[in-house]
Design an enzyme around this catalytic site. Structure first.
Site, PDB file in Angstrom:
ATOM      1  N   ARG A   1      13.613   4.195  11.941  1.00  0.00           N
ATOM      2  CA  ARG A   1      12.617   5.266  11.952  1.00  0.00           C
ATOM      3  C   ARG A   1      11.987   5.370  13.333  1.00  0.00           C
ATOM      4  O   ARG A   1      11.988   4.409  14.108  1.00  0.00           O
ATOM      5  CB  ARG A   1      11.604   5.017  10.833  1.00  0.00           C
TER       6      ARG A   1
ATOM      7  N   ALA B   1       3.275  -0.917   4.860  1.00  0.00           N
ATOM      8  CA  ALA B   1       2.774  -0.935   6.249  1.00  0.00           C
ATOM      9  C   ALA B   1       2.280  -2.321   6.685  1.00  0.00           C
ATOM     10  O   ALA B   1       2.349  -2.652   7.878  1.00  0.00           O
ATOM     11  CB  ALA B   1       1.660   0.099   6.412  1.00  0.00           C
TER      12      ALA B   1
ATOM     13  N   ARG C   1       4.991  10.668  -2.838  1.00  0.00           N
ATOM     14  CA  ARG C   1       4.770  10.363  -1.427  1.00  0.00           C
ATOM     15  C   ARG C   1       6.045  10.629  -0.630  1.00  0.00           C
ATOM     16  O   ARG C   1       7.059   9.953  -0.835  1.00  0.00           O
ATOM     17  CB  ARG C   1       4.409   8.878  -1.300  1.00  0.00           C
TER      18      ARG C   1
ATOM     19  N   ASN D   1       8.009  -5.738  -1.016  1.00  0.00           N
ATOM     20  CA  ASN D   1       7.935  -4.576  -0.136  1.00  0.00           C
ATOM     21  C   ASN D   1       6.462  -4.459   0.267  1.00  0.00           C
ATOM     22  O   ASN D   1       5.655  -3.890  -0.481  1.00  0.00           O
ATOM     23  CB  ASN D   1       8.417  -3.300  -0.824  1.00  0.00           C
TER      24      ASN D   1
ATOM     25  N   HIS E   1      12.799  -2.782   1.767  1.00  0.00           N
ATOM     26  CA  HIS E   1      12.215  -1.503   2.172  1.00  0.00           C
ATOM     27  C   HIS E   1      13.091  -0.391   1.636  1.00  0.00           C
ATOM     28  O   HIS E   1      14.324  -0.480   1.700  1.00  0.00           O
ATOM     29  CB  HIS E   1      12.108  -1.392   3.701  1.00  0.00           C
TER      30      HIS E   1
ATOM     31  N   PRO F   1       0.799  -1.226   0.000  1.00  0.00           N
ATOM     32  CA  PRO F   1       0.000   0.000   0.000  1.00  0.00           C
ATOM     33  C   PRO F   1       0.833   1.278   0.000  1.00  0.00           C
ATOM     34  O   PRO F   1       1.866   1.361   0.652  1.00  0.00           O
ATOM     35  CB  PRO F   1      -0.813  -0.106   1.301  1.00  0.00           C
ATOM     36  N   ASN F   2       0.328   2.235  -0.733  1.00  0.00           N
ATOM     37  CA  ASN F   2       0.869   3.596  -0.848  1.00  0.00           C
ATOM     38  C   ASN F   2       2.124   3.687  -1.715  1.00  0.00           C
ATOM     39  O   ASN F   2       2.572   4.796  -2.023  1.00  0.00           O
ATOM     40  CB  ASN F   2       1.149   4.212   0.539  1.00  0.00           C
TER      41      ASN F   2
ATOM     42  N   GLU G   1      12.878  -9.560   1.323  1.00  0.00           N
ATOM     43  CA  GLU G   1      12.141  -8.425   1.895  1.00  0.00           C
ATOM     44  C   GLU G   1      12.902  -7.146   1.587  1.00  0.00           C
ATOM     45  O   GLU G   1      14.102  -7.048   1.882  1.00  0.00           O
ATOM     46  CB  GLU G   1      12.017  -8.615   3.421  1.00  0.00           C
TER      47      GLU G   1
ATOM     48  N   TYR H   1      11.190   8.625   0.629  1.00  0.00           N
ATOM     49  CA  TYR H   1      11.109   7.554  -0.364  1.00  0.00           C
ATOM     50  C   TYR H   1      11.719   7.922  -1.720  1.00  0.00           C
ATOM     51  O   TYR H   1      11.770   7.075  -2.618  1.00  0.00           O
ATOM     52  CB  TYR H   1       9.642   7.119  -0.531  1.00  0.00           C
TER      53      TYR H   1
END
Ligand code: DQA
Length: 149
Positions: A110, A80, A21, A77, A103, A13-14, A101, A26
Site C-alpha cells: 500500500r 493500525a 469500511r 490483526n 492482514h 481498531p476499525n 499475524e 477490505y
C-alpha cells in the site's frame, strides 16, 4: 478424544466496521460474518475459536497478556496499531504459543509508508497478508498444523 484446542482471533481498531469500511480494500464481509466463518473454519480443524474486536488498545494488551499466561495461540490483526505500538510489540514478545499475524490487505504494497513497518512481525510464526478474509482461514490452518511451527 482430546478437547479442542482454544485459539483467539483478535482484531484491532476499525475492523468492527468490516463490510462498511472501505470495501474496495477490505471487502464486503462484516465482522460478525468473519467471526462465524472463523468459528466454523476452526471447528473443521479441531480448534475452538473465539473472535474478539476492540478499538481500545489497553483491552487488546489485556487479552494478549492473558493469552501469554494461558499459552493460547493467537491470530492477530492489530490493524493500525501494527505499525507503531511498542506496547503491542512488548505484549507479542511475551506470547508462548504460536502467533500468526494477519492482514486483509497487503500493507507492504500500500502507498502509505507507515504501513510498511510492523511491530508484530518479529514475534510472529508467520505473516499472512493480502488474501482478504481467507487469510484468517489460512492462519487457523497454520495453527492446526503443528509441523508448520
Ligand atoms: C490492516 C492493514 C492496516 O494497515 C490497517 O491500518 C488496518 C487493516 C489489514 O487488515 O489489511 O486497519 O491490518
Amino acid at each position: 478424544m482430546s478437547a479442542p484446542r482454544r485459539v483467539l482471533v483478535l482484531n484491532g481498531p476499525n475492523l468492527g466496521r468490516l463490510g462498511r469500511r472501505q470495501p474496495e480494500i477490505y471487502g464486503a464481509t462484516t465482522h460478525a460474518e468473519l467471526a462465524d466463518l472463523c468459528v466454523a473454519w476452526g471447528a473443521e480443524r479441531g480448534l475452538e475459536v473465539e473472535v474478539r474486536q476492540t478499538n481500545h488498545e489497553g483491552e487488546l494488551l489485556d487479552w494478549l497478556n492473558a493469552a501469554a499466561d494461558d499459552e493460547t495461540p493467537v491470530v492477530l490483526n492489530a490493524a493500525a496499531w501494527t505499525h507503531y505500538s511498542y506496547a503491542l510489540y512488548d505484549a507479542c514478545a511475551q506470547l508462548v504459543a504460536p502467533l500468526v499475524e494477519v492482514h486483509i490487505s497487503d500493507p507492504e504494497r500500500r502507498p502509505e509508508v507507515f504501513r510498511h513497518t510492523s511491530v508484530v512481525t518479529p514475534h510472529a510464526a508467520t505473516v499472512i497478508a493480502g488474501h482478504g478474509i481467507d487469510g484468517y482461514r489460512r492462519a487457523l490452518e497454520f495453527i492446526a498444523t503443528p509441523d508448520r511451527h
